[in-house]
Design a protein around this motif. Structure first.
Motif, short mmCIF file in Angstrom:
data_model
loop_
_atom_site.label_atom_id
_atom_site.label_comp_id
_atom_site.label_asym_id
_atom_site.label_seq_id
_atom_site.Cartn_x
_atom_site.Cartn_y
_atom_site.Cartn_z
N UNK A 148 6.65 -8.66 32.56
CA UNK A 148 5.95 -7.14 32.90
C UNK A 148 6.92 -5.83 33.04
N UNK A 149 7.73 -6.12 33.97
CA UNK A 149 8.72 -5.24 34.34
C UNK A 149 9.91 -4.85 33.37
N UNK A 150 9.95 -5.76 32.50
CA UNK A 150 11.03 -5.41 31.52
C UNK A 150 10.43 -4.88 30.48
N UNK A 151 8.96 -5.11 30.37
CA UNK A 151 8.49 -4.55 29.10
C UNK A 151 8.74 -3.05 28.75
N UNK A 152 8.83 -2.26 29.67
CA UNK A 152 9.10 -0.81 29.43
C UNK A 152 9.41 -0.07 30.86
N UNK A 153 9.85 1.39 30.92
CA UNK A 153 10.04 1.92 31.91
C UNK A 153 8.78 2.66 32.73
N UNK A 154 7.74 2.20 32.00
CA UNK A 154 6.39 2.97 32.71
C UNK A 154 5.41 1.93 33.00
N UNK A 155 5.62 0.79 32.71
CA UNK A 155 4.49 -0.42 33.19
C UNK A 155 4.41 -0.25 34.80
N UNK A 156 3.11 -0.76 35.16
CA UNK A 156 2.71 -0.87 36.55
C UNK A 156 3.96 -1.52 37.40
N UNK A 157 4.53 -2.57 36.81
CA UNK A 157 5.70 -3.36 37.68
C UNK A 157 7.46 -2.65 37.18
N UNK A 158 7.05 -1.65 36.69
CA UNK A 158 8.51 -1.04 36.33
C UNK A 158 9.57 -1.06 37.36
N UNK A 159 9.08 -1.01 38.65
CA UNK A 159 9.88 -0.63 39.71
C UNK A 159 10.20 -2.11 40.44
N UNK A 160 9.61 -3.18 40.03
CA UNK A 160 9.53 -4.12 41.06
C UNK A 160 10.86 -5.11 40.84
N UNK A 161 11.67 -4.72 40.23
CA UNK A 161 13.18 -5.15 40.15
C UNK A 161 14.00 -4.10 40.30
N UNK A 162 15.34 -4.48 40.22
CA UNK A 162 16.66 -3.40 40.48
C UNK A 162 17.02 -2.93 39.06
N UNK A 163 16.57 -2.10 38.66
CA UNK A 163 16.87 -1.57 37.34
C UNK A 163 17.67 -0.26 37.50
N UNK A 164 18.88 -0.23 36.89
CA UNK A 164 19.79 0.82 36.72
C UNK A 164 20.25 1.18 35.56
N UNK A 165 20.28 2.92 35.30
CA UNK A 165 21.00 3.15 34.06
C UNK A 165 22.68 2.72 34.03
N UNK A 166 23.10 2.65 32.57
CA UNK A 166 24.39 2.44 32.71
C UNK A 166 25.36 3.64 33.14
N UNK A 167 26.77 3.08 33.47
CA UNK A 167 27.54 4.31 33.72
C UNK A 167 28.36 4.35 32.44
N UNK A 168 28.60 5.62 31.81
CA UNK A 168 29.26 5.76 30.71
C UNK A 168 30.56 6.18 31.03
N UNK A 169 31.37 5.37 30.37
CA UNK A 169 32.99 5.81 30.49
C UNK A 169 33.62 5.78 28.97
N UNK A 170 34.15 6.99 28.95
CA UNK A 170 34.66 7.36 27.43
C UNK A 170 33.78 6.83 26.37
N UNK A 171 32.35 7.12 26.76
CA UNK A 171 31.42 6.91 25.65
C UNK A 171 31.01 5.45 25.48
N UNK A 172 31.53 4.79 26.63
CA UNK A 172 31.09 3.39 26.43
C UNK A 172 30.20 3.02 27.48
N UNK A 173 29.39 1.93 27.45
CA UNK A 173 28.31 1.68 28.35
C UNK A 173 28.95 0.71 29.10
#
Ligand code: GLC
Length: 597
Positions: A148-173
């Motif tokens: 459920x947590x992985x299904x979207x960024x808005x589901x009720x369990x969206x924040x149950x795991x440690x999700x982070x945005x990528x770091x962008x280095x020279x346009x690379x993730x």
């Protein structure tokens, strides 16, 4: 010296409810001599069982719950007060159960909930309690919570795991930072659906829960209540020091080698410390809450044991809680994982546990399903462990068992220790079952070597399974000589040594809970201590840590002990009994335990 304890791979910085059945008062003779009553776990003997490898009852080559139930008489005879079962919940078995996909059910390969209830009831009849393994740091990626947590960024369990945005280095993730998994590779896994990384301290299939989320906490406290109400007597809290990470996601410093460059581990990763990923202060808040739930639901009878690989006695002390309101039994890994017979170090560490834990109960342990068995204490001249049956195997085993059971501690032993089973690592990569062995081969051969099937007899499949079936791990060749059936009738066997020691721990007032005082503190060859019981009963214990004979003598006047005559309680088979405290002869790795008269 080669690193022996795999502890380092896991933690890179380190080196009742009313429905609960009443427990019968049948564990021993009196409340001081047994492990009954509210603090039943004090000075108790706990045996870790790896269910896959204990007893197979249905002939599929994998151990199961009915198998364990059928072997309870053996455990009762050995004298164990409780068994800790490594995880038996439904799981894809990527990490052999430490990747749980349903916290309130039983994996069908181990049996049914009815089988579990029967195990609890049958164990109870024999005075044995059941301790469950509770994996709080992470779930399986197949757990509905994670799906459920992985299904979207808005589901009720969206924040149950440690999700982070990528770091962008020279346009690379790139992953958010340099944290690595204890099992190899980056600790961050890209998830294409959320277009974010998730953190996994262990395998990719073991995403870490977000313990800052109050709903995660409540969900896990409900799991705790569920099993206490089913009659379990406690929990072993898996990877408990790993619950929290640095809120700023700071990079870990690299661990540098002698050349000043980052050290490379068995998986080819640059080694990092764990100052931002392990033993953060926030864990204490959760431990207090877990304890409160345990005390309320279990009427004060539920024990919390922690998997606590910690560097110092000060850190270990904190795990009990400033007001004794956290873990009752954090594991002391500082004694059992010294990994070489170093008398001064053993003396110092045992003494620290005796004098620097505010009188709290130490829990000693020498091996488990993550580390080589105690045969690792057989070292070659260059300090490399020699697994298997060396010339001093039995002597070394008796010394270790004596430190474990004749100290003032709760003793945690591993299945197979009592019959002298040895570490049997796979010889070929294609035989490895543990994924860390597949990834780390040949430097890291994985944990199969310490998880081989229990050796019950010299018959087909060592009595572990039905004849002819391929067992999940091979049976070590030693089963023909080291097995329960062969050792039970022999007075000189390892099994007999364990039974005698455990009986003394439970029945002798000095050895049960008497104070522990180190003796002959400048002797570097023989580790000796005095156990002094509540009414002045005095027992001396001496273990020769060398392969040469030693003669020792005690003067106990400073300890207020008057007598000098000895009554032998236990002695290495074949050795001559000493008559006096003034001359005790010990053969190579010889042990003597005697009461002073
Ligand atoms: C603990 C377990 C180990 C497991 C790891 C991840 O260290 O003892 O077997 O692989 O946690 O859950």
């Amino acid at each position: 010296m080669k690193t022996i304890g795999r502890v380092c791979a896991l933690l890179p910085a380190l080196f009742l409810a009313t429905s609960l059945p009443a427990f019968p008062q049948q564990l021993g003779a009196s409340s001081t001599q047994n492990a009954a009553g509210p603090a039943w776990w004090k000075n108790a003997v706990i045996c870790e069982i790896y269910p896959r490898s204990f007893q197979d009852s249905n002939g599929d080559g994998v151990g199961d719950l009915n198998g364990i139930t059928s072997r309870l008489d053996y455990l009762q005879k050995l004298g164990v007060n409780a068994i800790w079962l490594t995880p038996i919940y439904p799981s894809p078995q990527v990490d052999f159960g430490y990747d749980i996909s349903d916290y309130e059910a039983i994996d069908p390969q181990y049996g049914t909930m009815a089988d579990f209830d029967r195990l609890v009831a049958e164990a109870q009849k024999r005075g044995i309690r059941i301790i469950m393994d509770l994996v709080l740091n992470h779930t399986s990626d197949q757990d509905p919570w994670f799906k459920e947590s992985a299904s979207s960024r808005t589901n009720p369990k969206a924040d149950w795991y440690m999700w982070r945005d990528p770091k962008m280095v020279n346009g690379q993730r790139e992953p958010p930072n340099n944290w690595i998994s204890g099992f190899g590779g980056s600790a961050w896994q890209w998830d294409p659906a959320r277009r974010q990384y998730y953190y996994h301290r262990f395998y990719v299939q073991q995403p870490d829960l977000n313990w800052n989320n109050p709903q995660v906490r409540q969900a896990m406290y409900d799991v705790e209540r569920f099993w206490i109400r089913k009659g379990v007597a406690g929990f072993r809290l898996d990877a408990i020091t790993a619950l929290f990470e640095d809120p700023q996601d700071r990079n870990e410093p690299y661990v540098l080698g002698p050349d000043g460059k980052p050290r490379i581990n068995a998986y080819g990763d640059k080694e990092v410390t764990s100052i931002y990923t392990d033993n953060l202060p926030e864990v204490h808040d959760v431990l207090r809450q877990l304890r409160q739930v345990a005390d309320e639901t279990g009427s004060g009878n539920t024990v919390l044991i922690g998997e606590t690989y910690l560097n110092s006695i000060a850190d270990l002390r904190k795990m009990y809680g400033a007001n004794n309101d956290e873990l009752q039994l954090p594991m002391d890994m500082q004694v059992g994982f010294i990994n070489k017979f170093d008398v001064p170090l053993f003396r110092r560490r045992i003494n620290e546990a005796e004098t620097e834990l505010n009188g709290d109960q130490p829990l000693f342990v020498f091996d488990n399903h993550d580390n080589p068995r105690w045969d690792r204490y057989q070292l070659s001249a260059d300090g490399t462990p020699q697994y298997g049956y060396g010339p001093h195997h039995d002597g070394i085993g008796r010394v270790i068992a004596t430190v474990l059971f004749a100290s003032r501690d709760t003793a945690l032993m591993y299945y197979g220790d009592a019959i002298g089973m040895v570490t049997t690592p796979p010889a070929r990569k294609e035989d490895v079952r543990d994924p860390i062995g597949i990834r780390g081969w040949p430097k890291e051969k994985g944990r199969d070597g310490e998880r081989t099937p229990m050796q019950w007899n010299a018959g087909p499949d060592a009595g572990f399974s039905s004849s002819g079936v391929k067992t999940w791990l091979p049976i070590p060749p030693s089963y023909t000589t080291y097995n329960v059936a062969a050792e039970e009738p022999s007075q000189d066997s390892m099994l007999h040594w364990y039974q005698q020691l455990i009986a003394l721990k439970k029945g002798d007032p000095a050895l049960h809970d008497g104070a522990e005082i180190m003796l002959n503190t400048s002797d570097n060859r023989v580790l000796s201590w005095l156990r002094k019981g509540p009414d002045g009963e005095s027992v001396v214990v001496a273990c020769n840590f060398t392969d040469q004979p030693q003669t020792i003598s005690f003067n106990l006047s400073a300890q207020g002990v008057q007598g000098t005559r000895m009554k032998t309680l236990m002695i290495t088979p074949g050795a001559a009994e000493p008559q006096s405290l003034h001359s005790i002869q010990l053969g190579p790795y010889g042990v003597y335990i005697g009461e002073v008269r």
